[in-house]
Write a protein that holds these residues in place. Structure first.
Motif, short mmCIF file in Angstrom:
data_model
loop_
_atom_site.label_atom_id
_atom_site.label_comp_id
_atom_site.label_asym_id
_atom_site.label_seq_id
_atom_site.Cartn_x
_atom_site.Cartn_y
_atom_site.Cartn_z
N ARG A 1 18.79 7.55 4.77
CA ARG A 1 18.90 7.66 6.34
C ARG A 1 19.66 8.86 6.62
N ILE A 2 20.71 9.00 6.19
CA ILE A 2 21.77 10.30 6.27
C ILE A 2 20.94 11.45 6.03
N THR A 3 20.23 11.71 4.74
CA THR A 3 19.60 13.02 4.56
C THR A 3 18.45 13.24 5.43
N GLN A 4 17.76 12.17 5.93
CA GLN A 4 16.54 12.46 6.84
C GLN A 4 16.99 12.71 8.30
N SER A 5 18.25 12.52 8.84
CA SER A 5 18.71 12.51 10.06
C SER A 5 18.63 13.92 10.66
N THR A 6 18.89 14.29 11.75
CA THR A 6 18.96 15.67 12.38
C THR A 6 20.44 16.29 12.41
N ILE A 7 21.48 15.42 11.84
CA ILE A 7 22.92 15.74 12.18
C ILE A 7 23.13 16.95 11.26
N SER A 8 24.18 17.44 11.41
CA SER A 8 24.15 18.94 10.53
C SER A 8 24.41 18.70 9.22
N ASN A 9 24.32 19.59 8.27
CA ASN A 9 24.38 19.47 6.97
C ASN A 9 25.93 19.09 6.61
N GLU A 10 26.82 19.75 7.06
CA GLU A 10 28.28 19.44 6.97
C GLU A 10 28.61 18.00 7.03
N ALA A 11 28.11 17.38 8.33
CA ALA A 11 28.14 15.97 8.42
C ALA A 11 27.49 15.03 7.56
N LYS A 12 26.27 15.28 7.19
CA LYS A 12 25.34 14.85 6.08
C LYS A 12 26.34 14.84 4.86
N VAL A 13 27.20 15.85 4.33
CA VAL A 13 27.92 15.92 3.13
C VAL A 13 29.06 14.87 3.23
N SER A 14 29.61 14.96 4.54
CA SER A 14 30.70 14.30 4.66
C SER A 14 30.46 12.75 4.75
N LEU A 15 29.19 12.44 5.27
CA LEU A 15 28.85 10.84 5.18
C LEU A 15 28.58 10.33 4.14
N ILE A 16 27.80 11.30 3.14
CA ILE A 16 27.31 10.96 1.70
C ILE A 16 28.76 10.67 1.04
N ASN A 17 29.78 11.61 1.16
CA ASN A 17 30.94 11.69 0.47
C ASN A 17 31.80 10.37 0.68
N LEU A 18 31.87 10.02 1.96
CA LEU A 18 32.46 8.60 2.40
C LEU A 18 31.53 7.52 1.85
N HIS A 19 30.46 7.35 2.01
CA HIS A 19 29.41 6.25 1.31
C HIS A 19 29.95 6.22 -0.31
N ASN A 20 29.86 7.41 -0.95
CA ASN A 20 30.36 7.39 -2.19
C ASN A 20 31.62 6.65 -2.43
N GLY A 21 32.65 7.09 -1.58
CA GLY A 21 34.01 6.47 -1.98
C GLY A 21 34.22 5.05 -1.77
N VAL A 22 33.60 4.67 -0.72
CA VAL A 22 33.33 3.36 -0.33
C VAL A 22 32.72 2.58 -1.22
N MET A 23 31.46 3.06 -1.94
CA MET A 23 30.83 2.23 -2.90
C MET A 23 31.46 2.26 -4.15
N GLU A 24 32.37 3.28 -4.32
CA GLU A 24 33.22 3.22 -5.80
C GLU A 24 34.18 1.96 -5.40
N GLN A 25 34.82 1.90 -4.32
CA GLN A 25 35.72 0.78 -4.15
C GLN A 25 35.06 -0.55 -4.29
N LEU A 26 33.92 -0.68 -3.80
CA LEU A 26 33.42 -1.94 -3.91
C LEU A 26 32.95 -2.21 -5.26
N ILE A 27 32.75 -1.40 -6.05
CA ILE A 27 32.32 -1.70 -7.51
C ILE A 27 33.31 -1.89 -8.26
N LYS A 28 34.61 -1.34 -8.14
CA LYS A 28 35.69 -1.71 -8.77
C LYS A 28 36.19 -3.15 -8.29
N GLU A 29 35.88 -3.61 -7.08
CA GLU A 29 36.47 -4.84 -6.49
C GLU A 29 35.61 -5.91 -7.18
N ARG A 30 34.41 -5.66 -7.80
CA ARG A 30 33.69 -6.88 -8.43
C ARG A 30 34.18 -7.50 -9.36
#
Length: 95
Positions: free
Chosen positions: A66-95
């Motif tokens: 959804r992020i990559t297909q959106s019309t927001i700036s590429n910089e915002a896309k990268v930031s949101l993807i990095n944020l999702h990566n960080g949160v996902m890493e935390q969720l995996i560690k909490e398992r």
């Protein structure tokens, strides 16, 4: 771009544009806390009824798509993807 360079107020506005203008009340929280909590709820599929929830990996894929297909700036896309990566890493560690 480093984590210190992220403007969470702007990123939260971009996030709201992608996800149907979700309101995401931030009365007692900073924009950073608000967006990180929203991404965590999104990946855990807490916005769906428990019987139809998807696992966090399916939700992660959907979010990144959804992020990559959106019309927001590429910089915002990268930031949101990095944020999702960080949160996902935390969720995996909490398992």
């Amino acid at each position: 771009m480093t984590i210190a360079d992220i403007n969470y107020d702007e990123l939260l506005a971009e996030y709201r544009m992608i996800w149907n203008n979700r309101l995401l009340a931030a009365s007692d929280s900073s924009s950073e806390e608000t967006i990180k909590e929203a991404v965590k709820r999104e990946l855990l599929d807490e916005n769906s009824h428990p019987r139809i929830r998807k696992n966090k990996f399916e939700k992660y894929y959907s979010a990144i798509n959804r992020i990559t297909q959106s019309t927001i700036s590429n910089e915002a896309k990268v930031s949101l993807i990095n944020l999702h990566n960080g949160v996902m890493e935390q969720l995996i560690k909490e398992r």
